[in-house]
Motif scaffolding. Structure first.
Motif, PDB file in Angstrom:
ATOM      1  N   ASN A 558      31.588  54.093 -23.231  1.00  0.00           N
ATOM      2  CA  ASN A 558      31.822  53.366 -24.489  1.00  0.00           C
ATOM      3  C   ASN A 558      32.448  54.267 -25.543  1.00  0.00           C
ATOM      4  N   THR A 559      32.034  55.537 -25.547  1.00  0.00           N
ATOM      5  CA  THR A 559      32.623  56.491 -26.498  1.00  0.00           C
ATOM      6  C   THR A 559      34.118  56.663 -26.228  1.00  0.00           C
ATOM      7  N   PHE A 560      34.465  56.795 -24.934  1.00  0.00           N
ATOM      8  CA  PHE A 560      35.885  56.908 -24.572  1.00  0.00           C
ATOM      9  C   PHE A 560      36.657  55.658 -25.014  1.00  0.00           C
ATOM     10  N   LYS A 561      36.052  54.494 -24.841  1.00  0.00           N
ATOM     11  CA  LYS A 561      36.728  53.252 -25.225  1.00  0.00           C
ATOM     12  C   LYS A 561      36.939  53.181 -26.732  1.00  0.00           C
ATOM     13  N   GLN A 562      35.949  53.640 -27.484  1.00  0.00           N
ATOM     14  CA  GLN A 562      36.090  53.634 -28.945  1.00  0.00           C
ATOM     15  C   GLN A 562      37.217  54.563 -29.383  1.00  0.00           C
ATOM     16  N   ALA A 563      37.259  55.768 -28.776  1.00  0.00           N
ATOM     17  CA  ALA A 563      38.337  56.704 -29.108  1.00  0.00           C
ATOM     18  C   ALA A 563      39.696  56.131 -28.707  1.00  0.00           C
ATOM     19  N   LEU A 564      39.723  55.438 -27.559  1.00  0.00           N
ATOM     20  CA  LEU A 564      40.969  54.811 -27.102  1.00  0.00           C
ATOM     21  C   LEU A 564      41.424  53.748 -28.093  1.00  0.00           C
ATOM     22  N   ASN A 565      40.499  52.917 -28.544  1.00  0.00           N
ATOM     23  CA  ASN A 565      40.852  51.867 -29.505  1.00  0.00           C
ATOM     24  C   ASN A 565      41.396  52.460 -30.801  1.00  0.00           C
ATOM     25  N   ALA A 566      40.771  53.578 -31.228  1.00  0.00           N
ATOM     26  CA  ALA A 566      41.256  54.225 -32.452  1.00  0.00           C
ATOM     27  C   ALA A 566      42.675  54.740 -32.261  1.00  0.00           C
ATOM     28  N   GLY A 567      42.947  55.332 -31.082  1.00  0.00           N
ATOM     29  CA  GLY A 567      44.296  55.826 -30.812  1.00  0.00           C
ATOM     30  C   GLY A 567      45.311  54.702 -30.723  1.00  0.00           C
ATOM     31  N   LEU A 568      44.909  53.598 -30.088  1.00  0.00           N
ATOM     32  CA  LEU A 568      45.820  52.451 -29.991  1.00  0.00           C
ATOM     33  C   LEU A 568      46.114  51.871 -31.370  1.00  0.00           C
ATOM     34  N   GLU A 569      45.090  51.786 -32.198  1.00  0.00           N
ATOM     35  CA  GLU A 569      45.297  51.256 -33.550  1.00  0.00           C
ATOM     36  C   GLU A 569      46.254  52.147 -34.339  1.00  0.00           C
ATOM     37  N   GLN A 570      46.128  53.455 -34.098  1.00  0.00           N
ATOM     38  CA  GLN A 570      47.027  54.390 -34.783  1.00  0.00           C
ATOM     39  C   GLN A 570      48.472  54.194 -34.318  1.00  0.00           C
ATOM     40  N   LEU A 571      48.629  54.007 -32.988  1.00  0.00           N
ATOM     41  CA  LEU A 571      49.967  53.772 -32.462  1.00  0.00           C
ATOM     42  C   LEU A 571      50.514  52.433 -32.950  1.00  0.00           C
ATOM     43  N   VAL A 572      49.665  51.416 -32.980  1.00  0.00           N
ATOM     44  CA  VAL A 572      50.088  50.092 -33.437  1.00  0.00           C
ATOM     45  C   VAL A 572      50.513  50.139 -34.897  1.00  0.00           C
ATOM     46  N   ALA A 573      49.814  50.949 -35.688  1.00  0.00           N
ATOM     47  CA  ALA A 573      50.182  51.078 -37.101  1.00  0.00           C
ATOM     48  C   ALA A 573      51.604  51.608 -37.246  1.00  0.00           C
ATOM     49  N   THR A 574      51.972  52.536 -36.339  1.00  0.00           N
ATOM     50  CA  THR A 574      53.334  53.068 -36.369  1.00  0.00           C
ATOM     51  C   THR A 574      54.350  51.993 -35.983  1.00  0.00           C
ATOM     52  N   VAL A 575      53.992  51.198 -34.961  1.00  0.00           N
ATOM     53  CA  VAL A 575      54.919  50.165 -34.486  1.00  0.00           C
ATOM     54  C   VAL A 575      55.028  49.023 -35.489  1.00  0.00           C
ATOM     55  N   THR A 576      53.903  48.601 -36.040  1.00  0.00           N
ATOM     56  CA  THR A 576      53.922  47.447 -36.948  1.00  0.00           C
ATOM     57  C   THR A 576      54.651  47.753 -38.255  1.00  0.00           C
ATOM     58  N   SER A 577      54.711  49.030 -38.600  1.00  0.00           N
ATOM     59  CA  SER A 577      55.474  49.365 -39.803  1.00  0.00           C
ATOM     60  C   SER A 577      56.959  49.046 -39.614  1.00  0.00           C
TER      61      SER A 577
END
Length: 744
Positions: A558-577
């Protein structure tokens, strides 16, 4: 006379059944007194009618009874004939009783004579048996003397056994014969013992087997068992000592440590003990039954404790396990010190681990086999089983195995830590792989070490290795993954152009893939450990200890999944801009459409295709670089951003009915495109927008009630009543009063 089907006479009908119930009961003194007391003519008249009706009923009853006379006469005649037959039966019965009594008296007389004859016969048989016994005892005495003179000890032992059996039945006479035979028996026992000891000294197996079989006929089973088991111990001890001394000589001569075969030496010891039990099963059972087998196992276990412990101690000494463990502990304490000397070679440690594992498995297999053999015996003294089991679990061999287990845990932990760190250090991109080498390497090392720990069948070793593996994953490995995720801060470089763009994209995708695959591998490792431990550790207490350790692995996933979600959100923030300017342009698009404008939008899409093109340009290129799970999550995060932004924009517009149709068409286009981009369902993401379009398509305000509440059918409303009113208010042709009057 009428009769029933079974021939019985019918019961006469009661008078009361033929007329109405009267006010008084006629024929009783009370009725007569009542008549005399009457003064009213009407009452008298009524009573007279009742009396007449009662009289008529009596007449009918009398007629019925008289009609039965013929049948009754017939029955009476039949009974008279039956009485004559009964007299005949009685006479025959009296005659039969007389015959039975005379037969009984005769049988008693015969039985008495038979008992007298049986008693006489039993006395005769007893006398004959005694005579035979006297003759047989004499033959046994002569036979023993003759057999001893010819050294036919087997026959002599049989004569002794036969004499003792006869003597056990007839102890009341023959004392002189008994003394003679006991003298011969004592002489035979001395010869057998002497011959057996001589054969033991010379290790003459055929002679030993010949004389050990004579102990049972002579009634010396326990003594014979002790002597024979002692011989087996002596043979096993001698063979083990020779092999051990040969091993020691090789240790002094051979310089290559890997050529020393401690496993083979211990295997031969166990093999000798097992063969001694299995091949001599018949002899041991013949001496003392199954108790003899248990006694032999316990005695030979002493040899295992003695010789096996020597082999294990020499192994620990030769492999310098104590020094290795000390160096490892010192290295762990001085991990941060500068200039510390290099620790042991992990490759050499792995060889030691495999050797330790083989020795531990040998000991566990041997102990398990012996304990199961003892428990499988059915007619053993109940006190012997726990004593024998304790001899295996608490002997000196078991204690040395515990010492080796302690060294094993230290070496296994060192090997696992060193190889995981090395895998992290040499992490590199693997061609045709979505992850770097670190992921597969780390989990291969962990899987190998944990499997090896489970193979020891020692719960303490398994728990220690599991704890160490969990610590490695949650600390060093997790930190390494996090470090690569932090590089997503440079995600903006993806769209700056230049030769480094593709490399940067691959690195970001790989970092996310590492986290995703690691989370999946952790759960696979957890399930594999559960299955293997369920087979090796059947006890519930041991399973609970394993379960406690495995729960940490579940949390780590679950910890790995949380870190993964945070990384994906960071990448998505770059794309959505990059997508946001296209979304912002939707605010300028009008939805107060005429039919001409609606038709024109069907040909010239105002914003949907431009938005989808922006999504494809900025996001779709990542699909071949990341895992399917990551790509689906990535697309869903983009959808979340787009949908939320569109909801805000649409809530600020005004709509005609055609504008509502246009919004429905736009939403369907988005839904169709994104459904093709991901394997997961996206319909729920567009649920609110779809329901907004449905509301804006209504002909009149009241039509909303056809879709609301009990009329909603399978549809679940994602809009609140307040939001529904607000959406209705976006229609230019809907009156606020009608909207306010709705009861939602």
């Amino acid at each position: 006379m009428p009769s029933t089907p079974n021939g019985s006479v019918a019961k006469p009908t009661e008078p009361s059944e033929h007329h109405e119930e009267t006010s008084i009961k006629f024929g009783t003194p009370e009725a007569l007194a009542h008549v005399r007391s009457l003064t009213d003519v009407g009452a008298m008249t009524r009573l007279l009618h009742e009396c007449i009706a009662y009289q008529r009923a009596l007449d009918l009853d009398l007629d019925s009874l008289l009609s039965q006379r013929t049948d009754l006469d017939k029955h009476l005649i039949h009974l008279q004939k039956s009485a004559e037959v009964l007299d005949i039966v009685k006479a025959d019965s009296d005659h039969m009783l007389s015959n039975v009594r005379s037969t009984c008296d005769l049988a008693d007389q015969v039985s008495c004579k038979v008992r007298e004859l049986d008693l006489a016969q039993s006395r005769v048989n007893s006398t004959l048996l005694r005579i035979d016994a006297i003759v047989e005892r004499g033959n046994c005495i002569e036979g023993v003397k003759s057999a001893l003179e010819t050294e036919d000890y087997e026959s002599a032992a049989k004569y002794v056994q036969t004499f003792l059996q006869i003597d056990g039945k007839f102890k009341d006479y023959g004392s002189e014969q008994r003394e003679q035979l006991l003298t011969s028996k004592k002489q035979l026992e001395g010869i057998v013992k002497k011959k057996l000891l001589a054969a033991v000294d010379q290790r003459d197996d055929p002679t030993i087997l010949r004389f050990i079989r004579l102990y049972s006929p002579l009634g010396m089973e326990e003594e014979g068992l002790q002597v024979y088991v002692g011989y087996l111990k002596k043979v096993i001890g001698m063979r083990s000592r020779l092999e051990y001394e040969h091993l020691v000589e090789l240790m002094e001569q051979v310089h290559e440590q890997n050529q020393m075969n401690f496993v083979g030496c211990l295997t031969n010891l166990f093999k000798d003990i097992l063969l001694a039990i299995e091949e001599n099963d018949e002899i041991l059972r013949g001496l003392c039954g199954e108790d003899g087998i248990v006694y032999a196992i316990c005695e030979l276990q002493e040899e295992c404790d003695s010789r096996g412990s020597l082999i294990l101690k020499k192994f620990m000494e030769y492999r310098k396990l104590a020094r290795l463990a000390s160096e490892i502990n010192a290295q762990n304490k001085n991990l941060l010190a500068v200039g510390t000397q290099e620790g042991p070679d992990p490759r050499e440690v792995e060889l030691y681990l495999e050797e330790i594992l083989s020795l531990m498995q040998l000991g566990e297999d041997y102990t398990g086999y012996m304990v199961s053999k003892i428990k499988g015996l059915s007619s053993v003294d109940p006190e012997l089983v726990p004593r024998a089991t304790k001899a295996f679990r608490s002997g000196s061999f078991s204690k040395v195995v515990q010492d080796i287990t302690g060294f094993y845990v230290i070496l296994e932990d060192f090997f696992m830590v060193e190889n995981v760190r090395k895998a992290i250090m040499i992490d590199e991109h693997v061609p045709d792989s979505l992850t770097t080498s670190m992921v597969d390497d780390v989990f291969y090392v962990l899987q190998s070490c944990i499997r090896r720990a489970i193979s020891t069948s020692n719960i303490s070793s398994v728990v220690a290795v599991l704890s160490s593996a969990g610590s490695l994953l949650s600390n060093e490995y997790h930190d390494s993954l996090q470090q690569k995720i932090r590089e997503l801060n440079h995600g903006a470089k993806l769209f700056l152009g230049g030769v480094g763009v593709q490399k940067t994209g691959t690195e970001i995708a790989t970092a996310l893939n590492n986290m995703d695959v690691s989370s999946e591998y952790v759960m696979k490792l957890k399930h594999e450990i559960e299955e293997q431990c369920a087979e090796v550790f059947p006890a519930s207490a041991e399973r609970e200890r394993v379960k406690s350790c495995l729960s940490e692995l579940g949390d780590l996933s679950n910890t790995f999944k949380q870190a993964l979600n945070a990384g994906l959100e960071q990448l998505v923030a770059t794309v959505t801009s990059r997508i946001r300017p296209v979304l912002d342009s939707v605010a300028t698009v009008s939805y107060e459409l005429s039919e001409a404008e609606y038709a024109d939008n069907e040909v010239n899409d105002p914003w949907v295709q431009m938005l989808l093109h922006a999504v494809e340009t900025n996001a779709a290129w990542l699909q071949p670089l990341i895992t399917a799970n990551n790509y689906d999550s990535f697309v869903h995060l983009i959808i979340d951003f787009i949908v939320k932004r569109l909801e805000v924009i649409m809530m600020q517009k005004r709509f005609s009915q055609l504008g509502g149709l246009q919004l429905d068409r736009d939403t369907r286009a988005l839904l169709s495109h994104f459904s093709a981009m991901t394997q997961r369902t996206v319909r729920d993401k567009f649920g609110r927008l779809t329901q907004m379009a449905t509301i804006l398509n209504l002909e009149k305000v009241s039509e909303i009630l056809d879709f609301w509440g009990e009329n909603s059918g399978p549809m679940t409303w994602r809009l609140t009543p307040a939001e529904v009113r607000r959406v209705l208010g976006l229609r230019v042709d809907f009156k606020p009063e009608a909207i306010a009057a709705l009861k939602l």
